[in-house]
Design a protein around this motif. Structure first.
Motif, PDB file in Angstrom:
ATOM      1  N   SER A  25       0.835  -1.210   0.000  1.00 33.81           N
ATOM      2  CA  SER A  25       0.000   0.000   0.000  1.00 33.81           C
ATOM      3  C   SER A  25       0.865   1.254   0.000  1.00 33.81           C
ATOM      4  O   SER A  25       0.581   2.218  -0.720  1.00 33.81           O
ATOM      5  CB  SER A  25      -0.932   0.008   1.211  1.00 33.81           C
ATOM      6  OG  SER A  25      -1.857  -1.036   1.123  1.00 33.81           O
ATOM      7  N   ALA A  26       1.936   1.238   0.800  1.00 29.58           N
ATOM      8  CA  ALA A  26       2.840   2.389   0.846  1.00 29.58           C
ATOM      9  C   ALA A  26       3.529   2.581  -0.508  1.00 29.58           C
ATOM     10  O   ALA A  26       3.721   3.714  -0.956  1.00 29.58           O
ATOM     11  CB  ALA A  26       3.869   2.198   1.957  1.00 29.58           C
ATOM     12  N   LEU A  27       3.879   1.482  -1.168  1.00 26.66           N
ATOM     13  CA  LEU A  27       4.484   1.562  -2.501  1.00 26.66           C
ATOM     14  C   LEU A  27       3.502   2.180  -3.489  1.00 26.66           C
ATOM     15  O   LEU A  27       3.874   3.061  -4.278  1.00 26.66           O
ATOM     16  CB  LEU A  27       4.913   0.171  -2.971  1.00 26.66           C
ATOM     17  CG  LEU A  27       5.420   0.079  -4.416  1.00 26.66           C
ATOM     18  CD1 LEU A  27       6.649   0.956  -4.622  1.00 26.66           C
ATOM     19  CD2 LEU A  27       5.722  -1.384  -4.757  1.00 26.66           C
ATOM     20  N   ALA A  38      10.947   7.073  -1.695  1.00 27.60           N
ATOM     21  CA  ALA A  38       9.976   6.217  -1.003  1.00 27.60           C
ATOM     22  C   ALA A  38       9.642   4.984  -1.846  1.00 27.60           C
ATOM     23  O   ALA A  38       9.467   3.884  -1.299  1.00 27.60           O
ATOM     24  CB  ALA A  38       8.708   6.998  -0.674  1.00 27.60           C
ATOM     25  N   ILE A  39       9.592   5.144  -3.157  1.00 33.73           N
ATOM     26  CA  ILE A  39       9.336   3.996  -4.031  1.00 33.73           C
ATOM     27  C   ILE A  39      10.447   2.966  -3.862  1.00 33.73           C
ATOM     28  O   ILE A  39      10.183   1.779  -3.639  1.00 33.73           O
ATOM     29  CB  ILE A  39       9.215   4.440  -5.507  1.00 33.73           C
ATOM     30  CG1 ILE A  39       7.955   5.278  -5.711  1.00 33.73           C
ATOM     31  CG2 ILE A  39       9.238   3.234  -6.451  1.00 33.73           C
ATOM     32  CD1 ILE A  39       7.896   5.991  -7.055  1.00 33.73           C
ATOM     33  N   GLY A  40      11.684   3.414  -3.951  1.00 33.18           N
ATOM     34  CA  GLY A  40      12.818   2.499  -3.795  1.00 33.18           C
ATOM     35  C   GLY A  40      12.842   1.841  -2.430  1.00 33.18           C
ATOM     36  O   GLY A  40      13.082   0.629  -2.305  1.00 33.18           O
ATOM     37  N   THR A  41      12.571   2.625  -1.395  1.00 37.64           N
ATOM     38  CA  THR A  41      12.574   2.100  -0.030  1.00 37.64           C
ATOM     39  C   THR A  41      11.486   1.044   0.152  1.00 37.64           C
ATOM     40  O   THR A  41      11.732  -0.028   0.731  1.00 37.64           O
ATOM     41  CB  THR A  41      12.395   3.247   0.983  1.00 37.64           C
ATOM     42  OG1 THR A  41      13.480   4.167   0.820  1.00 37.64           O
ATOM     43  CG2 THR A  41      12.371   2.732   2.410  1.00 37.64           C
ATOM     44  N   GLN A  42      10.291   1.312  -0.353  1.00 31.11           N
ATOM     45  CA  GLN A  42       9.204   0.339  -0.220  1.00 31.11           C
ATOM     46  C   GLN A  42       9.475  -0.917  -1.045  1.00 31.11           C
ATOM     47  O   GLN A  42       9.165  -2.031  -0.608  1.00 31.11           O
ATOM     48  CB  GLN A  42       7.852   0.966  -0.580  1.00 31.11           C
ATOM     49  CG  GLN A  42       7.390   2.015   0.409  1.00 31.11           C
ATOM     50  CD  GLN A  42       7.398   1.546   1.853  1.00 31.11           C
ATOM     51  OE1 GLN A  42       7.044   0.410   2.165  1.00 31.11           O
ATOM     52  NE2 GLN A  42       7.831   2.427   2.745  1.00 31.11           N
ATOM     53  N   LEU A  43      10.060  -0.752  -2.217  1.00 29.83           N
ATOM     54  CA  LEU A  43      10.435  -1.918  -3.014  1.00 29.83           C
ATOM     55  C   LEU A  43      11.411  -2.804  -2.242  1.00 29.83           C
ATOM     56  O   LEU A  43      11.285  -4.032  -2.251  1.00 29.83           O
ATOM     57  CB  LEU A  43      11.047  -1.486  -4.353  1.00 29.83           C
ATOM     58  CG  LEU A  43      10.070  -0.922  -5.383  1.00 29.83           C
ATOM     59  CD1 LEU A  43      10.823  -0.210  -6.508  1.00 29.83           C
ATOM     60  CD2 LEU A  43       9.178  -2.019  -5.950  1.00 29.83           C
ATOM     61  N   ALA A  63      13.883  -6.232  -5.419  1.00 33.11           N
ATOM     62  CA  ALA A  63      15.170  -5.593  -5.145  1.00 33.11           C
ATOM     63  C   ALA A  63      15.778  -5.029  -6.432  1.00 33.11           C
ATOM     64  O   ALA A  63      16.378  -3.955  -6.416  1.00 33.11           O
ATOM     65  CB  ALA A  63      16.120  -6.584  -4.484  1.00 33.11           C
ATOM     66  N   SER A  64      15.602  -5.740  -7.544  1.00 30.67           N
ATOM     67  CA  SER A  64      16.110  -5.243  -8.831  1.00 30.67           C
ATOM     68  C   SER A  64      15.411  -3.945  -9.229  1.00 30.67           C
ATOM     69  O   SER A  64      16.051  -3.020  -9.739  1.00 30.67           O
ATOM     70  CB  SER A  64      15.921  -6.303  -9.923  1.00 30.67           C
ATOM     71  OG  SER A  64      16.700  -7.444  -9.635  1.00 30.67           O
ATOM     72  N   GLU A  65      14.108  -3.882  -8.978  1.00 28.99           N
ATOM     73  CA  GLU A  65      13.370  -2.644  -9.256  1.00 28.99           C
ATOM     74  C   GLU A  65      13.869  -1.512  -8.358  1.00 28.99           C
ATOM     75  O   GLU A  65      14.011  -0.369  -8.804  1.00 28.99           O
ATOM     76  CB  GLU A  65      11.873  -2.851  -9.042  1.00 28.99           C
ATOM     77  CG  GLU A  65      11.206  -3.705 -10.099  1.00 28.99           C
ATOM     78  CD  GLU A  65       9.709  -3.860  -9.856  1.00 28.99           C
ATOM     79  OE1 GLU A  65       9.055  -2.863  -9.469  1.00 28.99           O
ATOM     80  OE2 GLU A  65       9.203  -4.978 -10.051  1.00 28.99           O
ATOM     81  N   ALA A  66      14.123  -1.825  -7.097  1.00 29.05           N
ATOM     82  CA  ALA A  66      14.636  -0.813  -6.164  1.00 29.05           C
ATOM     83  C   ALA A  66      16.002  -0.315  -6.628  1.00 29.05           C
ATOM     84  O   ALA A  66      16.278   0.893  -6.582  1.00 29.05           O
ATOM     85  CB  ALA A  66      14.730  -1.393  -4.752  1.00 29.05           C
ATOM     86  N   LEU A  67      16.847  -1.236  -7.086  1.00 25.94           N
ATOM     87  CA  LEU A  67      18.173  -0.858  -7.565  1.00 25.94           C
ATOM     88  C   LEU A  67      18.069   0.167  -8.697  1.00 25.94           C
ATOM     89  O   LEU A  67      18.783   1.172  -8.695  1.00 25.94           O
ATOM     90  CB  LEU A  67      18.942  -2.095  -8.035  1.00 25.94           C
ATOM     91  CG  LEU A  67      20.328  -1.843  -8.600  1.00 25.94           C
ATOM     92  CD1 LEU A  67      21.246  -1.210  -7.559  1.00 25.94           C
ATOM     93  CD2 LEU A  67      20.923  -3.141  -9.137  1.00 25.94           C
ATOM     94  N   GLU A  68      17.164  -0.076  -9.633  1.00 24.80           N
ATOM     95  CA  GLU A  68      16.973   0.875 -10.734  1.00 24.80           C
ATOM     96  C   GLU A  68      16.580   2.259 -10.217  1.00 24.80           C
ATOM     97  O   GLU A  68      17.082   3.269 -10.707  1.00 24.80           O
ATOM     98  CB  GLU A  68      15.896   0.366 -11.687  1.00 24.80           C
ATOM     99  CG  GLU A  68      16.316  -0.827 -12.513  1.00 24.80           C
ATOM    100  CD  GLU A  68      15.201  -1.342 -13.415  1.00 24.80           C
ATOM    101  OE1 GLU A  68      14.281  -0.553 -13.748  1.00 24.80           O
ATOM    102  OE2 GLU A  68      15.251  -2.521 -13.785  1.00 24.80           O
TER     103      GLU A  68
END
Length: 133
Positions: A25-27, A38-43, A63-68
């Motif tokens: 939900s936060a994402l 916040a997107i990266g952190t929630q990912l 995690a790969s999405e967060a890395l991007e």
């Protein structure tokens, strides 16, 4: 942000499904307001929960999405820690060559910002035995 905090609390209480739901939900909210950090952190929070649930493919996906995201916004510290997470996740599923690749890159990124975590990571990296290209 409150949803993320509730997710952290649920995680600490061991309620992984509720924690996952709150971080999802936060994402969704972070994406709605286009708040990249916040997107990266929630990912990454979601990736960690999937890791705890032993759903490593999903963990690696998030995690790969967060890395991007972290690379796009130039957050070297989060980028380095995400690379480390990806390396350890790949090692957990016996993908040693991929794990070594991510750990090597994590070391490089964390060295570039003089992170105190580099030495511990070097020790972990030296303990794996694949071809370290």
């Amino acid at each position: 942000n409150d949803l993320g905090n509730i997710g952290v609390l649920q995680l600490k209480l061991g309620n992984l499904p509720a924690a996952l739901e709150n971080h999802m939900s936060a994402l969704s909210y972070a994406r709605k307001i286009k708040f990249s950090l916040a997107i990266g952190t929630q990912l990454m929070n979601i990736a960690k929960i999937y890791g705890l649930l032993l759903k490593m493919k999903l963990s690696i996906k998030y995690a790969s999405e967060a890395l991007e995201v972290f690379q796009k916004i130039g957050d070297k510290e989060k980028e380095g820690h995400t690379l480390k997470f990806l390396g350890m996740a790949h090692l957990a599923i016996k993908n040693e060559e991929e794990g070594a690749y991510y750990l090597k890159n994590a070391i490089s990124v964390l060295e570039s910002i003089d992170s105190p975590d580099v030495e511990d990571l070097r020790v972990k990296f030296s303990q794996i035995r694949p071809i370290q290209k």
